[in-house]
Scaffold this motif. Structure first.
Motif, PDB file in Angstrom:
ATOM      1  N   ARG A  42       2.113 -20.057   7.744  1.00  0.00           N
ATOM      2  CA  ARG A  42       1.004 -20.700   8.453  1.00  0.00           C
ATOM      3  C   ARG A  42       0.215 -19.730   9.339  1.00  0.00           C
ATOM      4  NH1 ARG A  42       5.661 -22.567  10.725  1.00  0.00           N
ATOM      5  NH2 ARG A  42       6.026 -21.977  12.880  1.00  0.00           N
ATOM      6  N   SER A  43       0.846 -18.619   9.740  1.00  0.00           N
ATOM      7  CA  SER A  43       0.144 -17.672  10.609  1.00  0.00           C
ATOM      8  C   SER A  43      -0.609 -16.587   9.850  1.00  0.00           C
ATOM      9  CB  SER A  43       1.128 -17.026  11.591  1.00  0.00           C
ATOM     10  OG  SER A  43       2.040 -16.208  10.904  1.00  0.00           O
ATOM     11  N   ILE A  44      -0.359 -16.460   8.544  1.00  0.00           N
ATOM     12  CA  ILE A  44      -1.007 -15.368   7.808  1.00  0.00           C
ATOM     13  C   ILE A  44      -1.871 -15.807   6.633  1.00  0.00           C
ATOM     14  CG2 ILE A  44       0.732 -13.677   8.488  1.00  0.00           C
ATOM     15  CD1 ILE A  44       1.882 -14.019   5.628  1.00  0.00           C
ATOM     16  N   LEU A  45      -1.680 -17.023   6.117  1.00  0.00           N
ATOM     17  CA  LEU A  45      -2.482 -17.454   4.971  1.00  0.00           C
ATOM     18  C   LEU A  45      -3.969 -17.414   5.319  1.00  0.00           C
ATOM     19  CD1 LEU A  45      -0.354 -20.345   3.455  1.00  0.00           C
ATOM     20  CD2 LEU A  45      -0.610 -18.003   2.624  1.00  0.00           C
ATOM     21  N   GLY A  46      -4.761 -16.931   4.380  1.00  0.00           N
ATOM     22  CA  GLY A  46      -6.200 -16.796   4.583  1.00  0.00           C
ATOM     23  C   GLY A  46      -6.606 -15.423   5.099  1.00  0.00           C
ATOM     24  N   LYS A  47      -5.655 -14.629   5.552  1.00  0.00           N
ATOM     25  CA  LYS A  47      -5.955 -13.286   6.063  1.00  0.00           C
ATOM     26  C   LYS A  47      -5.865 -12.267   4.934  1.00  0.00           C
ATOM     27  CE  LYS A  47      -4.347 -14.253  10.694  1.00  0.00           C
ATOM     28  NZ  LYS A  47      -3.419 -13.907  11.764  1.00  0.00           N
ATOM     29  N   PRO A  48      -6.564 -11.132   5.081  1.00  0.00           N
ATOM     30  CA  PRO A  48      -6.443 -10.081   4.061  1.00  0.00           C
ATOM     31  C   PRO A  48      -5.014  -9.541   3.997  1.00  0.00           C
ATOM     32  CG  PRO A  48      -8.361  -9.698   5.454  1.00  0.00           C
ATOM     33  CD  PRO A  48      -7.568 -10.801   6.103  1.00  0.00           C
ATOM     34  N   CYS A  49      -4.510  -9.408   2.801  1.00  0.00           N
ATOM     35  CA  CYS A  49      -3.148  -8.944   2.556  1.00  0.00           C
ATOM     36  C   CYS A  49      -2.875  -7.620   3.270  1.00  0.00           C
ATOM     37  CB  CYS A  49      -2.975  -8.792   1.046  1.00  0.00           C
ATOM     38  SG  CYS A  49      -1.438  -8.071   0.529  1.00  0.00           S
ATOM     39  N   TYR A  50      -3.781  -6.662   3.142  1.00  0.00           N
ATOM     40  CA  TYR A  50      -3.544  -5.319   3.672  1.00  0.00           C
ATOM     41  C   TYR A  50      -3.403  -5.299   5.193  1.00  0.00           C
ATOM     42  CZ  TYR A  50      -8.593  -5.368   4.477  1.00  0.00           C
ATOM     43  OH  TYR A  50      -9.869  -5.706   4.884  1.00  0.00           O
ATOM     44  N   GLN A  51      -3.975  -6.288   5.883  1.00  0.00           N
ATOM     45  CA  GLN A  51      -3.844  -6.339   7.341  1.00  0.00           C
ATOM     46  C   GLN A  51      -2.458  -6.810   7.765  1.00  0.00           C
ATOM     47  OE1 GLN A  51      -6.999  -8.784   8.874  1.00  0.00           O
ATOM     48  NE2 GLN A  51      -8.532  -7.186   8.606  1.00  0.00           N
ATOM     49  N   ILE A  52      -1.752  -7.479   6.869  1.00  0.00           N
ATOM     50  CA  ILE A  52      -0.442  -8.022   7.203  1.00  0.00           C
ATOM     51  C   ILE A  52       0.676  -7.064   6.800  1.00  0.00           C
ATOM     52  CG2 ILE A  52       1.158  -9.955   6.854  1.00  0.00           C
ATOM     53  CD1 ILE A  52      -1.501 -10.611   8.407  1.00  0.00           C
ATOM     54  N   ILE A  53       0.723  -6.668   5.531  1.00  0.00           N
ATOM     55  CA  ILE A  53       1.886  -5.900   5.068  1.00  0.00           C
ATOM     56  C   ILE A  53       1.749  -4.393   5.250  1.00  0.00           C
ATOM     57  CG2 ILE A  53       2.609  -7.690   3.464  1.00  0.00           C
ATOM     58  CD1 ILE A  53       1.583  -5.893   1.206  1.00  0.00           C
ATOM     59  N   CYS A  54       0.547  -3.882   5.410  1.00  0.00           N
ATOM     60  CA  CYS A  54       0.321  -2.459   5.715  1.00  0.00           C
ATOM     61  C   CYS A  54       1.156  -1.533   4.834  1.00  0.00           C
ATOM     62  CB  CYS A  54       0.599  -2.179   7.182  1.00  0.00           C
ATOM     63  SG  CYS A  54      -0.397  -3.175   8.306  1.00  0.00           S
ATOM     64  N   GLY A  55       1.076  -1.725   3.534  1.00  0.00           N
ATOM     65  CA  GLY A  55       1.894  -0.961   2.601  1.00  0.00           C
ATOM     66  C   GLY A  55       1.588   0.521   2.585  1.00  0.00           C
ATOM     67  N   THR A  56       2.668   1.298   2.438  1.00  0.00           N
ATOM     68  CA  THR A  56       2.536   2.748   2.283  1.00  0.00           C
ATOM     69  C   THR A  56       3.335   3.176   1.060  1.00  0.00           C
ATOM     70  OG1 THR A  56       4.431   3.185   3.735  1.00  0.00           O
ATOM     71  CG2 THR A  56       2.243   3.181   4.760  1.00  0.00           C
ATOM     72  N   ASP A  57       2.940   4.298   0.475  1.00  0.00           N
ATOM     73  CA  ASP A  57       3.680   4.799  -0.682  1.00  0.00           C
ATOM     74  C   ASP A  57       4.977   5.463  -0.219  1.00  0.00           C
ATOM     75  OD1 ASP A  57       3.057   7.443   0.136  1.00  0.00           O
ATOM     76  OD2 ASP A  57       1.492   7.696  -1.380  1.00  0.00           O
ATOM     77  N   VAL A  58       5.727   6.014  -1.155  1.00  0.00           N
ATOM     78  CA  VAL A  58       7.034   6.593  -0.824  1.00  0.00           C
ATOM     79  C   VAL A  58       6.919   7.833   0.063  1.00  0.00           C
ATOM     80  CG1 VAL A  58       8.189   5.623  -2.840  1.00  0.00           C
ATOM     81  CG2 VAL A  58       7.139   7.898  -2.985  1.00  0.00           C
ATOM     82  N   PHE A  59       5.708   8.372   0.212  1.00  0.00           N
ATOM     83  CA  PHE A  59       5.487   9.523   1.080  1.00  0.00           C
ATOM     84  C   PHE A  59       4.869   9.118   2.421  1.00  0.00           C
ATOM     85  CE2 PHE A  59       5.171  10.990  -3.335  1.00  0.00           C
ATOM     86  CZ  PHE A  59       6.235  11.864  -3.353  1.00  0.00           C
ATOM     87  N   ALA A  60       4.793   7.800   2.678  1.00  0.00           N
ATOM     88  CA  ALA A  60       4.242   7.227   3.909  1.00  0.00           C
ATOM     89  C   ALA A  60       2.717   7.339   3.997  1.00  0.00           C
ATOM     90  CB  ALA A  60       4.904   7.814   5.158  1.00  0.00           C
ATOM     91  N   ASN A  61       2.064   7.556   2.849  1.00  0.00           N
ATOM     92  CA  ASN A  61       0.601   7.528   2.814  1.00  0.00           C
ATOM     93  C   ASN A  61       0.145   6.079   2.697  1.00  0.00           C
ATOM     94  OD1 ASN A  61       0.150  10.425   2.641  1.00  0.00           O
ATOM     95  ND2 ASN A  61       1.037  10.256   0.601  1.00  0.00           N
ATOM     96  N   ARG A  62      -0.942   5.745   3.371  1.00  0.00           N
ATOM     97  CA  ARG A  62      -1.471   4.381   3.302  1.00  0.00           C
ATOM     98  C   ARG A  62      -1.834   4.034   1.861  1.00  0.00           C
ATOM     99  NH1 ARG A  62      -6.552   3.856   6.551  1.00  0.00           N
ATOM    100  NH2 ARG A  62      -7.119   5.307   4.943  1.00  0.00           N
ATOM    101  N   PHE A  63      -1.356   2.898   1.403  1.00  0.00           N
ATOM    102  CA  PHE A  63      -1.666   2.367   0.075  1.00  0.00           C
ATOM    103  C   PHE A  63      -2.541   1.131   0.212  1.00  0.00           C
ATOM    104  CE2 PHE A  63      -0.814  -0.343  -3.579  1.00  0.00           C
ATOM    105  CZ  PHE A  63      -0.913   0.534  -4.640  1.00  0.00           C
ATOM    106  N   CYS A  64      -2.178   0.259   1.149  1.00  0.00           N
ATOM    107  CA  CYS A  64      -2.884  -1.012   1.322  1.00  0.00           C
ATOM    108  C   CYS A  64      -4.068  -0.857   2.266  1.00  0.00           C
ATOM    109  CB  CYS A  64      -1.935  -2.076   1.874  1.00  0.00           C
ATOM    110  SG  CYS A  64      -0.595  -2.494   0.745  1.00  0.00           S
ATOM    111  N   ASP A  65      -5.237  -1.204   1.767  1.00  0.00           N
ATOM    112  CA  ASP A  65      -6.440  -1.241   2.597  1.00  0.00           C
ATOM    113  C   ASP A  65      -7.491  -2.082   1.878  1.00  0.00           C
ATOM    114  OD1 ASP A  65      -7.658   0.418   0.673  1.00  0.00           O
ATOM    115  OD2 ASP A  65      -7.595   2.192   1.921  1.00  0.00           O
ATOM    116  N   ALA A  66      -8.691  -2.089   2.389  1.00  0.00           N
ATOM    117  CA  ALA A  66      -9.755  -2.918   1.811  1.00  0.00           C
ATOM    118  C   ALA A  66     -10.095  -2.519   0.376  1.00  0.00           C
ATOM    119  CB  ALA A  66     -11.003  -2.842   2.686  1.00  0.00           C
ATOM    120  N   ASN A  67      -9.730  -1.318  -0.043  1.00  0.00           N
ATOM    121  CA  ASN A  67      -9.979  -0.843  -1.407  1.00  0.00           C
ATOM    122  C   ASN A  67      -8.684  -0.850  -2.206  1.00  0.00           C
ATOM    123  OD1 ASN A  67     -12.799  -0.218  -1.030  1.00  0.00           O
ATOM    124  ND2 ASN A  67     -12.089   1.429   0.296  1.00  0.00           N
ATOM    125  N   CYS A  68      -8.008  -1.964  -2.228  1.00  0.00           N
ATOM    126  CA  CYS A  68      -6.705  -2.119  -2.869  1.00  0.00           C
ATOM    127  C   CYS A  68      -6.746  -1.716  -4.345  1.00  0.00           C
ATOM    128  CB  CYS A  68      -6.263  -3.572  -2.742  1.00  0.00           C
ATOM    129  SG  CYS A  68      -4.772  -3.963  -3.663  1.00  0.00           S
TER     130      CYS A  68
END
Length: 132
Positions: A42-68
């Motif tokens: 209920r607190s995250i539905l409707g929000k952009p995915c990348y703002q919530i999970i902030c995914g990074t690759d195995v080298f800690a480089n940002r993966f998740c952003d507006a250009n998924c």
């Protein structure tokens, strides 16, 4: 297929899973994802995915952003192979996961992307025996 299909599918999954729509908004969040990542649906539905999970690759480089890359590949009709990603929990802990993707296509430009998460154990450091 109607707009409630991703929610029904994700809700029926035992594994952690979530779905985003073609505008990158979270539209479904399973109980398993709540348990694994700590975010309440209920607190995250409707929000952009990348703002919530902030995914990074195995080298800690940002993966998740507006250009998924997953969203872009889906828009171009490309298949997305399973991949590993570090996800941020609600307590700012990082969890390494394998992500499998399923695309539910309503029309060429309207779709939902289901992400099935499998937590991975961190790689164990090898113990090298001391000689001497």
């Amino acid at each position: 297929m109607d707009s409630k299909d991703p929610l029904r599918i994700v809700d029926g999954m035992a594994e952690p899973a979530f779905a985003v729509d073609e505008k990158h908004r979270l539209v479904a969040w399973s109980n398993g994802s709540e348990t694994l990542l700590g975010y309440r649906a209920r607190s995250i539905l409707g929000k952009p995915c990348y703002q919530i999970i902030c995914g990074t690759d195995v080298f800690a480089n940002r993966f998740c952003d507006a250009n998924c890359p997953v969203l872009n590949m889906t828009r171009h009709g490309e298949r997305v192979n399973s991949f590993e990603l570090n996800l941020r929990t609600a307590t700012a802990k990082t969890i390494r996961t394998n992500i499998a993707i399923v695309v539910l296509r309503h029309t060429p430009s309207k779709f939902a992307i289901i992400h099935r998460l499998t937590p991975l154990e961190p790689a164990k450091k090898q113990q090298i025996p001391m000689q001497g």
